[in-house]
Design an enzyme around this catalytic site. Structure first.
Site, short mmCIF file in Angstrom:
data_model
loop_
_atom_site.label_atom_id
_atom_site.label_comp_id
_atom_site.label_asym_id
_atom_site.label_seq_id
_atom_site.Cartn_x
_atom_site.Cartn_y
_atom_site.Cartn_z
N ASP A 34 25.90 40.48 54.84
CA ASP A 34 24.82 39.89 54.05
C ASP A 34 25.07 38.40 53.86
O ASP A 34 26.18 38.00 53.45
CB ASP A 34 24.79 40.52 52.64
CG ASP A 34 24.05 41.84 52.61
OD1 ASP A 34 23.65 42.32 53.68
OD2 ASP A 34 23.87 42.39 51.50
N LYS A 84 15.50 42.37 55.18
CA LYS A 84 15.07 43.57 54.48
C LYS A 84 13.59 43.51 54.09
O LYS A 84 13.08 42.45 53.74
CB LYS A 84 15.88 43.73 53.18
CG LYS A 84 17.34 44.11 53.38
CD LYS A 84 18.01 44.29 52.04
CE LYS A 84 19.51 44.36 52.13
NZ LYS A 84 20.03 45.59 52.75
N GLY A 91 27.83 43.96 52.14
CA GLY A 91 26.83 43.17 51.41
C GLY A 91 27.50 42.15 50.53
O GLY A 91 28.04 41.14 50.99
N SER A 92 27.54 42.44 49.24
CA SER A 92 28.10 41.50 48.27
C SER A 92 29.60 41.32 48.47
O SER A 92 30.18 40.34 48.01
CB SER A 92 27.84 42.03 46.86
OG SER A 92 26.55 42.61 46.78
#
Lengths: 197, 303
Positions: free
Chosen positions: B33, B90, B244-245
């Site tokens: 991400d 997304k 992701g994070s």
């Protein structure tokens, strides 16, 4: 016969499946020690930047580069071909082992990916060419044999011990190009070994 | 740029081969991400196989609340022009126009994601109509097969995004893999009843029973934060991982990104995972799942 498949990332398991289907046992290559006693190696599809960066984490990149320079047969499909040719699009340059320019994603992005029937030199019937974010090959040097074209540009080419395709035979069930690589490139190296022994 | 003279694949046949084909090329890799061009560059230089272009990482979406939508076009374009690896983005569940917009923009993969606020409470996008491939989240096999029935070319676990807690991704991957194994043990004459019970397309149920695998690549996502998390998901059957994070909410993103890539390639080799786990700095702060109110669980979005 030991054929390696570079397995740091990408479509290596599909290539391994194709080799198994033609009766050749594949060797997954992730570390320098996996390069031992290979008769050939396939550099699969995937992301060429990721291949190079992962290989450079240890000595694998340098060792593989040296083996290809000293004659280890290799076949690069898509990302693998980008590493073999002249390429300057990514964070790391290609190895320039085949005298042909390679333009990354030269046919466009994923929405431009396509399938096209190809005529491969010396092969009867069409071969299904699956092109995914494929590189364009340009300006082959005199030493390079062009083995298939699409719209007048090379899509399959070879020079000495190295073979490259901008498409993905491993996404089909047609094993002819895997047989071609093993028979025309890797078996020859067996003979070479015997001569030198 | 798109060359109109290239062959146009038929949506159902060659079109699906090309979509699954790109997913195959991402196997064994890490999809990261990113929220700007600088992060995208770091991800590419670390050996990421693709980036997911976002306006906010899931941890911030979770913290800030409000409606989470498709990222701004400016951010996605900036990221697309910065890196040579595939760019994903997304869309909200069921938001077929956000998907059309991203396809027109030329993103390489669309994630119809529970991390964004759903746009449709009943229906997902009919993904066979698109040239761009889709990835969808799933918590179990029947959900995965419904998404593949609609045209998803890749499945990922939902996990619980933005938590830095891998437990839900583990739960979802174990469940999918064990449900696949159970199908392979059934007699042919039991599969129709099983498809009915699952609420999944019969043809896909039959295919999984015969092959013992999902018809499309099966990736892990949702809460991965460390090299060991990535290697764990690969050991449980994931064919690649999304982080992701976990990368850009950590103390040293470039190092952590490289380390997660290394652990994913060498997941079968504990010495390599050990090497990747050294000197990483602080991981992102984690969230205990039990402390998340039920209505804030992202994995409950979609069906």
């Amino acid at each position: 016969m030991r054929i390696g498949v570079l397995a740091v990332q990408g479509s290596f398991s599909l290539h391994a499946r194709m080799l198994n289907a033609i009766g050749v046992k594949p060797v997954e290559v992730r570390r320098v020690s996996d390069l031992k006693d290979l008769d050939g190696i396939i550099l699969p599809g995937g992301e060429s930047t990721a291949f190079q960066i992962i290989m450079n984490t240890d000595d694998l990149g340098d060792q593989l580069h040296r083996k290809l320079q000293s004659g280890l047969p290799a076949w690069g499909t898509c990302a693998g071909a980008i590493i073999l040719g002249h390429n300057k699009d990514g964070p790391l340059p290609g190895w320039s082992l085949v005298d042909i320019e390679v333009v990354r994603n030269g046919y466009g992005r994923q929405v431009d990916s396509f399938v096209a029937p190809l005529k491969v030199s010396g092969m009867a019937g069409d071969f299904q060419g699956v092109f995914i974010r494929a590189p364009v090959f340009l300006n082959p040097g005199q030493e390079v044999d062009v083995l298939a074209e699409f719209k007048d540009d090379p899509v399959m080419a070879s020079q000495d011990n190295l073979l490259m395709t901008s498409f993905h035979p491993e996404l089909t069930s047609d094993t002819r190009l895997h047989e071609y690589f093993v028979q025309h490139f890797c078996v020859r190296s067996d003979l070479g070994d015997k001569k030198s022994a | 740029m798109r060359d109109k003279s290239l062959p146009q694949p038929e949506p159902g046949k060659d079109g699906f081969l090309l979509k699954v084909g790109l997913a195959e090329m991402l196997k064994g890799g890490v999809i990261m991400d990113v929220t700007n061009a600088e992060q995208a560059r770091i991800a590419e230089d670390a050996g990421g196989v693709a980036v997911m272009a976002l306006e906010r990482v899931p941890a911030d979406i979770r913290k800030e609340g409000g409606v989470a939508r498709m990222a701004s076009i400016r951010i996605i374009e900036e990221i697309m022009s910065t890196v040579s690896i595939p760019v994903m983005a997304k869309v909200r569940i069921g938001h077929l126009v956000e998907a059309e917009v991203l396809q027109a923009l030329g993103v390489d993969f669309i994630d119809e994601s529970e991390v964004l606020t759903p746009a449709d409470e009943a229906n997902h996008v009919y993904k066979h109509d698109f040239r761009v491939p889709f990835v969808c989240g799933a918590t179990c096999l029947d959900e995965a097969l419904r998404r593949i029935g609609e045209g998803a070319a890749m499945i990922r676990t939902k996990g619980e995004a933005g938590t830095g807690n891998v437990v839900e991704a583990v739960r979802h991957m174990r469940r999918v893999m064990s449900e696949i194994r159970n199908l392979t043990l059934m007699r042919k004459d039991e599969l129709m009843a099983e498809a009915k019970r699952m609420g999944a397309p019969y043809e896909l149920v039959k295919e999984v029973a015969e092959t013992g695998r999902l018809p499309v690549p099966n990736f892990a996502a949702g809460g991965l934060a460390t090299p060991a998390d990535a290697a764990l998901m690969m050991k449980l059957g994931a064919e690649a991982v999304f982080v992701g994070s976990g990368i850009f909410k950590s103390a040293d993103p470039a190092n952590r990104a490289r380390a997660i890539v290394r652990a994913t390639t060498h997941y079968q080799d504990p010495e390599e995972v050990l090497a990747a786990s050294r000197d990483l700095g602080e991981a992102m702060p984690g969230l205990e799942i039990a402390q998340i109110p039920a209505e804030e669980m992202l994995q409950k979005r979609g069906w």
